[in-house]
Each structure stands twice: as structure tokens, then as C-alpha cells.
Design a protein around this motif. Sequence first.
Motif, short mmCIF file in Angstrom:
data_model
loop_
_atom_site.label_atom_id
_atom_site.label_comp_id
_atom_site.label_asym_id
_atom_site.label_seq_id
_atom_site.Cartn_x
_atom_site.Cartn_y
_atom_site.Cartn_z
N GLY A 191 0.80 -0.83 0.31
CA GLY A 191 -0.18 0.23 -0.16
C GLY A 191 0.86 1.69 0.28
O GLY A 191 0.50 2.16 -0.29
N TYR A 192 2.05 1.32 0.95
CA TYR A 192 2.35 1.98 0.58
C TYR A 192 3.47 2.57 -0.48
O TYR A 192 3.87 4.08 -1.27
N LEU A 193 3.86 1.72 -1.14
CA LEU A 193 5.04 1.70 -2.86
C LEU A 193 3.33 2.20 -3.81
O LEU A 193 3.70 3.18 -4.34
N TYR A 194 1.96 1.88 -3.41
CA TYR A 194 1.65 2.06 -4.26
C TYR A 194 0.88 3.98 -5.11
O TYR A 194 0.45 4.39 -5.94
N ASN A 195 1.29 4.26 -3.05
CA ASN A 195 1.25 5.30 -2.87
C ASN A 195 2.55 6.61 -3.60
O ASN A 195 2.54 7.83 -4.14
N ILE A 196 3.61 5.23 -4.11
CA ILE A 196 4.50 6.37 -4.38
C ILE A 196 4.05 6.18 -6.42
O ILE A 196 4.82 5.00 -6.79
N LYS A 197 3.78 7.18 -6.63
CA LYS A 197 3.93 6.09 -8.36
C LYS A 197 4.74 6.02 -8.66
O LYS A 197 5.10 5.70 -9.78
N TYR A 198 5.82 6.85 -8.62
CA TYR A 198 7.08 6.96 -9.63
C TYR A 198 7.75 5.07 -9.24
O TYR A 198 9.01 4.86 -9.42
N SER A 199 7.65 4.66 -8.41
CA SER A 199 8.11 3.82 -8.15
C SER A 199 7.76 2.60 -8.85
O SER A 199 8.40 1.67 -9.07
N PHE A 200 6.76 2.67 -9.78
CA PHE A 200 5.92 2.42 -10.64
C PHE A 200 6.82 2.73 -11.53
O PHE A 200 7.80 1.33 -12.91
N LEU A 201 7.11 2.88 -12.12
CA LEU A 201 7.96 3.61 -13.28
C LEU A 201 9.54 3.32 -13.68
O LEU A 201 10.25 3.08 -14.19
N ALA A 239 13.78 -9.79 -10.03
CA ALA A 239 12.50 -10.33 -9.71
C ALA A 239 11.41 -9.04 -8.53
O ALA A 239 10.70 -9.08 -8.78
N ILE A 240 12.75 -8.32 -7.91
CA ILE A 240 11.29 -7.44 -7.11
C ILE A 240 10.34 -7.17 -8.01
O ILE A 240 9.37 -5.98 -8.14
N CYS A 241 11.29 -6.07 -9.55
CA CYS A 241 11.08 -4.52 -9.90
C CYS A 241 9.86 -5.28 -10.95
O CYS A 241 8.66 -4.76 -11.18
N GLY A 242 10.09 -6.50 -10.77
CA GLY A 242 8.93 -7.51 -12.09
C GLY A 242 8.06 -7.38 -10.88
O GLY A 242 6.61 -7.60 -11.80
N ILE A 243 7.65 -7.87 -10.47
CA ILE A 243 6.38 -8.04 -9.29
C ILE A 243 6.02 -7.49 -9.14
O ILE A 243 4.89 -7.61 -9.25
N TRP A 244 6.52 -6.10 -8.67
CA TRP A 244 5.56 -5.16 -8.81
C TRP A 244 5.28 -4.43 -10.05
O TRP A 244 3.91 -3.30 -9.40
N VAL A 245 5.85 -4.18 -11.05
CA VAL A 245 4.71 -3.79 -11.92
C VAL A 245 3.75 -4.40 -12.41
O VAL A 245 2.72 -3.99 -12.45
N VAL A 246 3.84 -6.07 -11.90
CA VAL A 246 2.33 -6.44 -12.39
C VAL A 246 1.32 -6.61 -11.45
O VAL A 246 0.49 -6.58 -11.77
N ILE A 247 1.66 -6.22 -10.00
CA ILE A 247 0.90 -5.94 -8.85
C ILE A 247 0.86 -5.21 -8.33
O ILE A 247 -0.47 -4.34 -8.48
N PHE A 248 1.79 -3.51 -9.36
CA PHE A 248 1.21 -1.99 -8.78
C PHE A 248 -0.35 -2.46 -10.35
O PHE A 248 -1.39 -1.41 -10.46
#
Length: 327
Positions: A191-201, A239-248
Motif C-alpha cells: 500500500g505504501y509503494l502504491y502511493n509512490i507513483k514513481y515506484s512503478f516507473l 524479480a522484485i521490480c518485475g513483481i511490482w510492475v505486475v502487482i501495481f
Amino acid sequence: MSEGTKRVEWLDFAKGIGVILVIMGHMPSIVPNNVRIWIYSFHMPLFFLVAGYFAVVPNGTQDLMRTIKNKTLKLLVRGYLAFALCFMVLDIVFLRIDKETILKNVYGIFIGTIDRIYWFFLSLYVVSILFLFVTRVVRNYKTLLLVAVTFAVMAIVLKRYGINYYRVGSSLYSFGFYCLGYIANEKKILGYLYNIKYSFLISVIVSVLGSVLTLKMSPYILDISNNLSIDIVWNYILAICGIWVVIFLSRIVCEKAGNLSIIKILVFVGMNSFFFFPITNYMPELFRAVLNSDSNIVKILAYVFAFAIASCVVFIERKLQIVKASN
């Protein structure tokens, strides 16, 4: 209290996407190698991380033993052994495999080295049992991650000596993703990362460019089931970055377009990935082998057939649960 017992729609959707990515990763004749390298960098870690997200640390010995029993029945018996038996029976009936192959497969199933899609159930079982015992001693998150790093190093050492009985190497390597999922739930990190929009980019850039660099440096595919890389930090970052792309993306899609039929279908697939994951990977191979054709049309029909079979199995399983509950 952990959210381990609650369903999260966007994580079900993410698992549905994961099932599709696994299928794409197993289609080398259609999907370009650089795309497959990107998919393999995170598609199996995604399942381990989501499983860890729903993990619950038992309270007391009695609760621990009950949890071990439940995981043994679900992952080891209903998952690994049941699918291994069913698929081997289908191989015997439709592919007419010889006695030597049957004995080889039985031995591989017994020692956990057979390279079939149901290896994941055995590995997840080992990971979840390890997690239960480790968290009996370790409750500090930093220490838990240190244990995970140690396990990953041990996995690489075992791999160098060709040791992966009962998927111990794959499991030790994947333990960290399971722990990250657990910590992400406990600390509400997603939830915290989701609110940080640039984390996806940032994750998109690192994931894609990282896969391109990996292809240039060494055109291998990281396969957690039997091909582990010594570049632990690099592979975990990808892996973590790829996972976050999918989850986001999954969370955004479910929030903005959750009522669309295609979204509901993928959520359904993710909710029932226990069946869709192995069936949609094995049945197309059987379908093509029986028809003795590997044309693109046959491949498409094979996957349609596999999804239909998996849906029927889910329907039957739910009916059996209703009958069992009524009794």
C-alpha cells in the motif's frame, strides 16, 4: 493481525496474469527469447511472494502442527502427488510411454527431481514448512531476511554440486520471496509503494533494461526449478521490480475496470491458480502430442482446451466442497 486469511482481488488478478506469463514463458517458438528472459526473471517469484503475503505464523505448538497438516494435505498430497499421478496416468493412456520411462518418472517424483510443472507445489511446500519453523525462532524481520539471504547462498552452493533433491535448492532460493511477501503484508508495504507513483516507473525501467542487459551478458533464462544463477542480488532486484510492475498494474486495473469480463476471468483464474497453473501447462503438451502437430492453430486450440478443462475441474471441485459442507 495478518491479512493472511482474506482474499485480495488485485492479488488474485496478479496471479491470473502470472499464469498467463508462465504459459508465454513455455512458448519459445512464439515468444521472443528476450521477452521470455524478462518473464522468467520474476514469474515464479511472483507466486512465492503472493503465497508469503497470505502466510500466517501459528500461535503455539498445536496451531503449528495443524498448519503443517493442512499444508501437507493441500500442497504435498493434493498438489504435488495428485497432479503427478494424474499426469502420469494420462501419459500412459495417451502417449503410451514405456515401462522404463514410467519407472524413471516414478523415481523422479519420489526424490523430487522430475522436471514437470507440478514441481512448484513441492517447492512451495518445502518453503512454507521452512518458514513455519524459522519463524518459531526468528521474529525480527531483518533477521528473517538475513536467514533468507543465507538460504539463497546455500541454494547456489547446492546447485554447483548438482543437488536439488526434493527441490531443496529451488526452495532455499525462493524462501526470500516468500518472506518478502509476508513482511509486505505485515508492514503494509504494498500500500505504501502504491502511493509512490514513481515506484512503478522505476520498476519498469529496471526490470526491462535489466533483462536486456542480462541477455547481452549471458543469454540464459533463470529457471528457479533447476537453473539458478550466482548473481543473487541482481536476480532478486529484477524479480522484485518485475513483481511490482505486475502487482501495481493489477491493483490499478481492478480499481478502475474491475467490472469488465476479462478482468473477472483473470481474477477467477488467479483465485483458482491451484488448478489453472498445472493444467494449462501440461494439457497443451498432451493435446499437441496426441494430434502430432505443433502448428500455431493447434497451439491456440490446445490452450483453449486446457483452460476449458481447468474450468471444469474447478467447477467439480466446488461442487464437491458444497456436498461435503452440506454433510
